[in-house]
Scaffold this active site. Structure first.
Site, PDB file in Angstrom:
ATOM      1  N   TYR A 144       0.858  -1.185   0.000  1.00 11.97           N
ATOM      2  CA  TYR A 144       0.000   0.000   0.000  1.00 11.97           C
ATOM      3  C   TYR A 144       0.893   1.233   0.000  1.00 11.97           C
ATOM      4  O   TYR A 144       1.856   1.310   0.764  1.00 11.97           O
ATOM      5  CB  TYR A 144      -0.898   0.002   1.237  1.00 11.97           C
ATOM      6  N   ASP A 239       9.222   3.317  -0.230  1.00 11.24           N
ATOM      7  CA  ASP A 239       8.155   3.877   0.587  1.00 11.24           C
ATOM      8  C   ASP A 239       8.421   3.461   2.032  1.00 11.24           C
ATOM      9  O   ASP A 239       8.097   2.355   2.447  1.00 11.24           O
ATOM     10  CB  ASP A 239       6.793   3.364   0.100  1.00 11.24           C
ATOM     11  N   LYS A 267       4.028   9.212   8.872  1.00  9.24           N
ATOM     12  CA  LYS A 267       3.798   8.606  10.185  1.00  9.24           C
ATOM     13  C   LYS A 267       4.743   9.123  11.288  1.00  9.24           C
ATOM     14  O   LYS A 267       4.527  10.199  11.796  1.00  9.24           O
ATOM     15  CB  LYS A 267       3.789   7.089  10.058  1.00  9.24           C
TER      16      LYS A 267
END
Ligand SMILES: *Cc1c(COP(=O)(O)O)cnc(C)c1O
Length: 427
Positions: A144, A239, A267
């Site tokens: 994702y 990522d 995050k």
């Protein structure tokens, strides 16, 4: 456990917000019970609106590595807010956070701050395409990368090479530029790269996958991708929105000793506030406006509150001892959970990295999306409910990572293991 107020709020939310939630993963859809509404959190614990206490393993899906409402981060926010919360102009804080990030990720020679991981990845993909003058990207099934149009694609059947969108509203004309391969499958990547010569702008990977449950790159996988990218003039995009500052201070790049051409973060670098960042080699990032022709902008980018929380988080994490502590907690918890499952005769497989792991309800090795999907999701749903009722708050899906924070205590871990004993017995 009484969750009356959560249920009442959920009913009201259903009439205001699609599915009652502002992000689909929060909906407990895979479990089949209403989501729990949270009132407050501190350290490793969260409390719902009915006053129930839980040990939290969601950690806001990754950012809360320090635990909730860490006093130093709260102090940094209190110090920053009275000075104004957004200016739409450069600030010293964003320069400081960028300096700290580059120290941890030397491959991010130039970087941009944005407001979410999704935005970071969307922007980095645009840069890759703009810089290379190529349209196609290659991603891995089950990874994702936020909800950008080009990234909401996984593999169709094995024979399909053109991407099939996972979401309505993604034009096929765009999705067909997204090629997919199974995680850990270098052969498939080589095949695709040869099939589309000089058309692939970048290969994007979660260097440790977290969004199909935790899956580690097998020996040689990331190195192999790096080599393919070098040979074919393809950019290698890491990522690290989850892994950055979690699996090591310098993320998976530090852990595996591989340099990415472009890196996305999010995050943890926002300390629990909305943040993302993307960056990479100077000559690539020079294609971003106002230096170059790739446009990307943001009203709240580099927001002072988010920068302050990020700086304070990195200040604490930079004493690398904390990763030793996190690793110890992770191995203790996962080893005991595995033993507990074995004792109760429940077949499980646990994949882990520092501060994150997944308990798969399958006896087989999980190395890609396909093998992850062999998990018994019904059994997971029962397990989840049993754990919730014992005050353990887990990610409400089999295909997610449990996050451990520095605030988790030995008592929390032991309580979790005891709850597992009971849950495994009941399911
Ligand atoms: C969470 C996540 C994103 C998206 O970040 P948001 O802040 O939710 O937009 C992107 N990539 C990975 C690997 C993630 O885990």
């Amino acid at each position: 456990m009484n969750r009356k107020r959560s249920i009442a709020l959920y009913r009201r939310a259903l009439g205001l917000i699609p599915g009652g939630v502002n992000s689909p993963v929060r909906a407990f859809k895979a479990i089949g019970i209403p989501p729990v509404f949270i009132e407050r959190a501190k350290g490793s614990k969260i409390w719902d609106v009915d006053g129930n206490e839980y040990v939290d393993y969601v950690g806001s899906w990754g950012p809360m590595i320090m635990g909730h409402a860490h006093p130093r981060i709260v102090r940094a926010l209190k110090k920053t807010a009275p000075k104004g919360t957004s200016f739409g102009a450069p600030t010293p804080l964003e320069v400081e956070l960028a300096m700290r990030v580059r120290k941890a990720f030397p491959s991010m020679e130039l970087m941009r701050m944005v407001s979410s991981g999704t935005e970071a990845v969307m922007s980095a993909i645009r840069v890759a395409r703009g810089y290379k003058g190529r349209n196609k990207i290659l991603k891995f099934e089950g990874c994702y990368h936020g909800h950008g149009d080009s990234l909401l694609v996984k593999a169709g059947s094995g024979a399909t090479t053109f991407g099939i969108p996972d979401s309505l509203g993604v034009p096929e004309d765009l999705a067909r530029h997204t090629l997919t391969a199974p995680y850990n499958d270098l052969e498939k990547v080589k095949h695709l790269v040869n099939q589309y010569p000089e058309q692939i702008a970048c290969i994007i990977v979660e260097p440790i996958a977290g969004n199909m449950g935790v899956i580690l790159p097998e020996k040689g996988f990331l190195e192999g991708l790096r080599k393919i990218c070098d040979e074919k003039g393809i950019l290698f995009l890491f990522d690290e929105v989850i892994t950055g500052f979690r699996v090591a201070y310098g993320g998976a790049q530090e852990l595996y000793g591989i340099k990415a051409d472009l890196t996305c973060l999010g995050k943890i670098i926002g300390g629990g506030l909305p943040v993302g960042a993307y960056g990479g080699k100077e000559k690539i990032m020079e294609s971003v406006a106002p230096l170059g022709g790739v446009y990307q902008a943001g009203t709240l980018s580099g927001n002072p509150l988010a920068m302050a929380a990020g700086i304070e988080t990195l200040e604490i994490l930079k004493s690398r001892r904390v990763y030793h502590d996190l690793e110890k907690k992770t191995s203790y918890l996962t080893e005991r959970i595995f033993e507990s499952a074995e004792e109760q005769g429940v077949p499980v497989s646990i994949n882990r990295a520092t501060g994150m792991f997944t308990l798969f309800f399958t006896g087989g090795t999980v190395r890609d999306y396909f093998s992850a999907k062999t998990s018994d999701t019904k059994r997971f749903a029962k397990f989840f409910t049993e754990m919730l009722d014992q005050g353990i708050y887990l990610p409400p899906s089999q295909f997610e990572a449990w996050f451990i924070s520095l605030a988790h205590t030995q008592k929390d871990l032991d309580k979790t293991i005891e709850a597992c004993d009971t849950a495994f017995k009941k399911i």
